[in-house]
Scaffold this motif. Structure first.
Motif, PDB file in Angstrom:
ATOM      1  N   VAL A  40     -20.675   5.523  10.535  1.00 22.79           N
ATOM      2  CA  VAL A  40     -21.080   5.100  11.873  1.00 22.79           C
ATOM      3  C   VAL A  40     -21.223   6.331  12.757  1.00 22.79           C
ATOM      4  N   ASN A  41     -21.984   6.182  13.849  1.00 20.88           N
ATOM      5  CA  ASN A  41     -22.176   7.354  14.697  1.00 20.88           C
ATOM      6  C   ASN A  41     -21.108   7.478  15.762  1.00 20.88           C
ATOM      7  N   ILE A  42     -19.929   6.876  15.520  1.00 14.42           N
ATOM      8  CA  ILE A  42     -18.788   7.100  16.397  1.00 14.42           C
ATOM      9  C   ILE A  42     -17.615   7.545  15.543  1.00 14.42           C
ATOM     10  N   GLY A  43     -17.915   8.213  14.407  1.00 15.04           N
ATOM     11  CA  GLY A  43     -16.910   8.471  13.389  1.00 15.04           C
ATOM     12  C   GLY A  43     -15.614   9.072  13.885  1.00 15.04           C
ATOM     13  N   ILE A  44     -15.709  10.165  14.657  1.00 12.84           N
ATOM     14  CA  ILE A  44     -14.483  10.878  15.030  1.00 12.84           C
ATOM     15  C   ILE A  44     -13.698  10.067  16.057  1.00 12.84           C
ATOM     16  N   LEU A  45     -14.411   9.331  16.917  1.00 11.18           N
ATOM     17  CA  LEU A  45     -13.729   8.465  17.879  1.00 11.18           C
ATOM     18  C   LEU A  45     -12.985   7.354  17.159  1.00 11.18           C
ATOM     19  N   SER A  86      -9.067  18.808  21.933  1.00 12.24           N
ATOM     20  CA  SER A  86      -9.402  19.872  20.983  1.00 12.24           C
ATOM     21  C   SER A  86     -10.565  19.448  20.096  1.00 12.24           C
ATOM     22  N   LEU A  87     -10.612  18.149  19.738  1.00 14.76           N
ATOM     23  CA  LEU A  87     -11.741  17.682  18.935  1.00 14.76           C
ATOM     24  C   LEU A  87     -13.021  17.608  19.756  1.00 14.76           C
ATOM     25  N   ALA A  88     -12.874  17.372  21.083  1.00 16.55           N
ATOM     26  CA  ALA A  88     -14.068  17.242  21.921  1.00 16.55           C
ATOM     27  C   ALA A  88     -14.901  18.523  21.887  1.00 16.55           C
ATOM     28  N   GLY A  89     -14.229  19.676  21.843  1.00 15.15           N
ATOM     29  CA  GLY A  89     -14.975  20.930  21.745  1.00 15.15           C
ATOM     30  C   GLY A  89     -15.807  20.981  20.482  1.00 15.15           C
ATOM     31  N   ILE A  90     -15.226  20.552  19.363  1.00 11.43           N
ATOM     32  CA  ILE A  90     -15.948  20.544  18.094  1.00 11.43           C
ATOM     33  C   ILE A  90     -17.117  19.573  18.166  1.00 11.43           C
ATOM     34  N   VAL A  91     -16.875  18.415  18.804  1.00 15.29           N
ATOM     35  CA  VAL A  91     -17.956  17.437  18.937  1.00 15.29           C
ATOM     36  C   VAL A  91     -19.106  18.033  19.728  1.00 15.29           C
ATOM     37  N   MET A  92     -18.753  18.782  20.790  1.00 13.67           N
ATOM     38  CA  MET A  92     -19.803  19.410  21.582  1.00 13.67           C
ATOM     39  C   MET A  92     -20.584  20.432  20.764  1.00 13.67           C
ATOM     40  N   ALA A  93     -19.881  21.223  19.977  1.00 10.30           N
ATOM     41  CA  ALA A  93     -20.557  22.232  19.171  1.00 10.30           C
ATOM     42  C   ALA A  93     -21.455  21.588  18.125  1.00 10.30           C
ATOM     43  N   THR A  94     -21.036  20.426  17.605  1.00 10.09           N
ATOM     44  CA  THR A  94     -21.851  19.738  16.611  1.00 10.09           C
ATOM     45  C   THR A  94     -22.991  18.970  17.253  1.00 10.09           C
ATOM     46  N   GLY A  95     -22.732  18.414  18.424  1.00 11.50           N
ATOM     47  CA  GLY A  95     -23.717  17.561  19.058  1.00 11.50           C
ATOM     48  C   GLY A  95     -23.739  16.169  18.494  1.00 11.50           C
ATOM     49  N   SER A  96     -22.676  15.786  17.794  1.00 12.41           N
ATOM     50  CA  SER A  96     -22.654  14.446  17.217  1.00 12.41           C
ATOM     51  C   SER A  96     -21.210  14.029  16.987  1.00 12.41           C
ATOM     52  N   LEU A  97     -20.979  12.707  17.012  1.00  8.20           N
ATOM     53  CA  LEU A  97     -19.643  12.198  16.700  1.00  8.20           C
ATOM     54  C   LEU A  97     -19.527  11.814  15.235  1.00  8.20           C
ATOM     55  N   LYS A  98     -20.648  11.908  14.521  1.00  7.21           N
ATOM     56  CA  LYS A  98     -20.674  11.478  13.131  1.00  7.21           C
ATOM     57  C   LYS A  98     -20.027  12.538  12.258  1.00  7.21           C
ATOM     58  N   VAL A 142      -8.751  14.574   7.496  1.00  6.76           N
ATOM     59  CA  VAL A 142      -9.460  14.721   8.768  1.00  6.76           C
ATOM     60  C   VAL A 142      -9.576  16.199   9.125  1.00  6.76           C
ATOM     61  N   PHE A 143      -8.452  16.910   8.954  1.00  3.60           N
ATOM     62  CA  PHE A 143      -8.480  18.344   9.257  1.00  3.60           C
ATOM     63  C   PHE A 143      -9.499  19.055   8.378  1.00  3.60           C
ATOM     64  N   ALA A 144      -9.512  18.708   7.085  1.00  7.40           N
ATOM     65  CA  ALA A 144     -10.461  19.346   6.170  1.00  7.40           C
ATOM     66  C   ALA A 144     -11.896  19.050   6.578  1.00  7.40           C
ATOM     67  N   THR A 145     -12.155  17.790   6.983  1.00  9.45           N
ATOM     68  CA  THR A 145     -13.525  17.427   7.329  1.00  9.45           C
ATOM     69  C   THR A 145     -13.991  18.139   8.589  1.00  9.45           C
ATOM     70  N   VAL A 146     -13.126  18.211   9.586  1.00 11.11           N
ATOM     71  CA  VAL A 146     -13.569  18.729  10.867  1.00 11.11           C
ATOM     72  C   VAL A 146     -13.572  20.259  10.872  1.00 11.11           C
ATOM     73  N   PHE A 147     -12.583  20.878  10.213  1.00 12.15           N
ATOM     74  CA  PHE A 147     -12.462  22.329  10.339  1.00 12.15           C
ATOM     75  C   PHE A 147     -12.721  23.090   9.043  1.00 12.15           C
ATOM     76  N   LEU A 148     -12.512  22.474   7.912  1.00 14.37           N
ATOM     77  CA  LEU A 148     -12.573  23.218   6.656  1.00 14.37           C
ATOM     78  C   LEU A 148     -13.791  22.864   5.819  1.00 14.37           C
ATOM     79  N   GLY A 149     -14.873  22.462   6.466  1.00  8.15           N
ATOM     80  CA  GLY A 149     -16.109  22.269   5.732  1.00  8.15           C
ATOM     81  C   GLY A 149     -16.165  21.035   4.861  1.00  8.15           C
TER      82      GLY A 149
END
Lengths: 113, 433, 163
Positions: free
Chosen positions: B119-124, B170-182, B272-279
């Motif tokens: 879904v396109n609200i994945g991280i939320l 802290s995740l919001a910054g990553i979301v901004m850098a990605t431009g997506s919540l997916k 979750v940590f691996a997905t968001v930060f470790l590729g």
């Protein structure tokens, strides 16, 4: 989820709103009254979203995004206000409890003349 | 395989994906318990459980059988409804949270197998479900009708609300850098060239290698430990203060459910940590196909590695989750428990401002990248980080009188030197044999 | 349709539980269930961002605060006062039914025939919502942020024993 019409959602909203209103009048515990207010707010949110999804827009506004986004925007602001309201309201309840050591809503009559 | 999967009805597809996802978690949980006990004992110079099965591998199963056959005691004065509901509520987030995690590649032949719901609200979704984790603790603490349990529940609710905030920011910054919540978009973003430089296209842009991503990763890691109630943030179940906190009154299978939920949550948070930060599912931060094209000498090896990276993706992902668990155990063996006020001031006074500052730095980086290109963006980011650091030093010098802030670290022994030693024998009186 | 029926039945039962349970903790638990099912109804309306926000804000933050205060003031135990039966109760239920009847008459008279969703399916996506929120609604958004700031300051002022 197909086949619902607007009246279904509105009926759910009105039932929840009525239950919340009854709770506000009937219950004496201020925290439960507070929860019933939240229930009413959520019933209204549901109504906003249902209207946003189902009501047609006028032809003049159809190409503008905000014409069908206003319902969702209202819900966003209701949520923001509800969060602020809960923080302050629970703070008031705690202050009253600290002052009087009870929070029965019928005993809060200090402002009576 | 994939064609066959797509042809099924959506409900069947979802069921298959859930089975593919939930079964490994269920199978891995006993292994995690064994790994924790064994690794912990090695770190503490003990041997650990080694009797049941080879290397003690069957120990968790023996424990499970023991718990299963124990008498299920329900104390007399509990709130029965909530008392029985609470363990189920505690287990629910552990298994629901992973629904949007991509276990494998999002393109090519393996694409439709994971995640369960892209879904396109994945991280939320992950934040939302992890915030439900507090209910199991709070409700069990309340329902047990026990002062220690109530204290545990209270501590848990305050702790989780506090750390949830820093985690989201802290995740919001990553979301901004990605431009997506997916989450699949996040993994795709991390497979781009490092730091946006085409010259470094061999290396992947894992967020932990970027400055803002590194700060966010540290904040997220601390908040993740706090969210799962693990040492050094295990105040809700601090054994030597409040017995076992919220699950003091639970026995037999209900206790086992709490136990299992805790380990499953740890495992998934590692994911979750691996997905968001470790590729995500990538093995190493290397784009093997680019390497094969750029350096012909290692092309055959790179192609093999590319295939391994793609086809064994769930394995790498599970490996990263296991690495997260190992980190948890390492923390537990190393750090003493925080005091309650230290916990609160760490969450509100350092992690949250740091996360917000990081968020603003990301915004500046994105703006300057759009205006001046990648190089300008990175220069602006380092300038912004320097400014933030100077401001931080100012804050520290301004509040140098107030406790651990001044030392720049948490002092675990704070207050101990102020206390007078307890004199067992009155020193003024002379004792004669 | 059936999914909606099941969800709305759960939501209504949970809402009833909020009012009828005498223990505040059970009321709060019912309210959590109600908000959670509402989130799924929001998903059904294709407003997925607001549905997930519902879970984050209401069940994740607001209801935890409620439970925290209930447990901190120790209001949940059996020592809570009993709700008395009195005239107000009758009045309240009468008022509730009257309110429901008035609104229902309007709902069934006017909104039966809106059975086709008008908004596009993507109108609840984060992209669509964010675009409007930061362009057309940016002033209300900023005012809401100031309101939240005032809320933080106010609740700290209220709750702290001495500043």
């Amino acid at each position: 989820m197909t086949g619902n019409n607007l009246a279904d959602y509105l009926t759910l909203g009105l039932i929840m709103f009525s239950i919340g209103a009854v709770g506000v009048i009937v219950r004496r515990n201020p925290i439960v009254i507070f929860m019933c207010i939240e229930l009413m707010l959520n019933a209204v949110n549901l109504t906003f979203l249902a209207f946003a999804r189902f009501t047609p827009t006028t032809a003049a506004l159809a190409d503008r995004a905000e014409s069908f986004m206003s319902g969702q925007m209202m819900v966003v602001f209701v949520m923001a206000v509800a969060a602020a309201e809960v923080a302050v309201g629970l703070g008031i309840i705690m202050a009253i409890y600290r002052l009087r050591n009870e929070i029965d809503i019928d005993e809060m009559n200090l402002l009576k003349g | 395989m994939t064609d066959w999967l797509i042809q099924q009805s959506p409900a069947v597809q979802a069921t298959i994906r859930v089975l593919v996802f939930v079964l490994p978690v269920l199978i891995i949980v006993p292994g995690l318990i064994w790994w924790e006990r064994r690794l912990l004992s090695w770190m503490q110079d003990r041997i650990g459980p080694n009797r049941v099965g080879p290397f003690g591998l069957l120990q968790p199963i023996a424990d499970g059988v023991k718990l299963f056959f124990k008498e299920d005691i329900t104390p007399a004065a509990v709130d029965r409804l909530i008392y029985f509901v609470a363990p189920a509520v505690a287990l629910f987030p552990a298994f629901a949270i992973g629904a949007t995690l991509p276990w494998g590649p999002h393109y090519g032949p393996l694409m439709h197998w994971t995640p369960i719901a892209d879904v396109n609200i994945g991280i939320l979704y992950i934040l939302a479900i992890s915030s439900l984790g507090v209910y199991g603790v709070v409700l069990s603490g309340y329902a047990s009708n026990n002062k220690y349990s109530l204290l545990g529940g209270l501590r848990a609710s305050a702790q989780l609300i506090s750390y949830e905030l820093a985690m989201s920011v802290s995740l919001a910054g990553i979301v901004m850098a990605t431009g997506s919540l997916k989450l699949t978009d996040m993994v795709a973003e991390q497979m781009k060239p490092l730091w946006g430089w085409d010259a470094a296209a061999v290396f992947q842009n894992w967020f932990i290698f970027t400055p803002f991503g590194f700060i966010a990763a540290v904040i997220f890691l601390i908040c993740m430990v706090a969210e799962t109630n693990r040492a050094p943030f295990d105040l809700p179940e601090a054994e030597n203060e409040i017995i076992a906190g919220y699950h003091t009154e639970y026995s037999s299978m209900k206790f086992a459910v709490f136990f299992m939920g805790e380990y499953a949550t740890m495992f998934i948070f590692g994911g979750v940590f691996a997905t968001v930060f470790l590729g995500g599912w990538n093995m190493l931060p290397v784009n093997w196909d680019v390497l094969a094209a750029q350096v012909p000498a290692v092309a055959p090896l790179a192609r093999v590695m590319d295939g391994a990276n793609y086809w064994l993706a769930p394995l790498w992902f599970l490996g990263k989750c296991a690495g997260g668990i190992t980190f948890y155990i390492w923390l537990r063996a190393t750090l003493p428990r925080l005091r309650y006020d230290q916990l609160m001031s760490l969450g509100w006074k350092s992690l949250l401002p740091m996360a917000v500052a990081n968020f603003i730095v990301v915004a500046i980086w994105i703006m300057c990248t759009k205006l001046y290109g990648p190089a300008g963006g990175w220069i602006a980011m380092f300038v912004a980080l320097a400014i933030v650091y100077v401001l931080y030093l100012n804050v520290v010098s301004a509040t140098s009188k107030s406790g651990w802030y001044a030392q720049g670290r948490i002092r675990m022994t704070e207050g101990a030197e102020k206390r007078r030693p307890i004199a067992l024998v009155d020193p003024t009186k002379e004792v004669r044999p | 349709m059936t999914v909606f029926m099941v969800l709305s039945t759960i939501a209504i039962l949970a809402a009833l539980g909020v009012v009828l349970f005498s223990s505040p903790v059970r009321s709060a638990l019912c309210l959590v269930f109600n908000f959670f099912t509402l989130a799924f109804i929001y998903f059904g309306l294709k407003t997925e961002l607001l549905g997930i926000t519902q879970i984050v804000v209401y069940t994740g933050a607001i209801m935890v605060l409620f439970l925290f205060v209930i447990m901190l003031l120790n209001l949940g135990g059996p020592q809570t006062w009993k709700e008395r039966f009195e005239f107000r109760t009758v009045l309240g239920f009468g008022f509730g039914f009257a309110l429901a009847a008035v609104i229902a008459s309007q709902v069934f008279a006017n909104f039966q025939y809106f059975d086709k969703p008008q908004a596009p399916d993507s109108f609840g996506s984060p992209q669509a919502l964010g675009r409007v929120l930061f362009t057309h609604y940016v002033w209300p958004f900023e005012i809401a942020s100031i309101l939240l700031l005032i809320g933080i300051v106010g609740s700290i002022m209220l709750a702290k024993r001495k500043l």
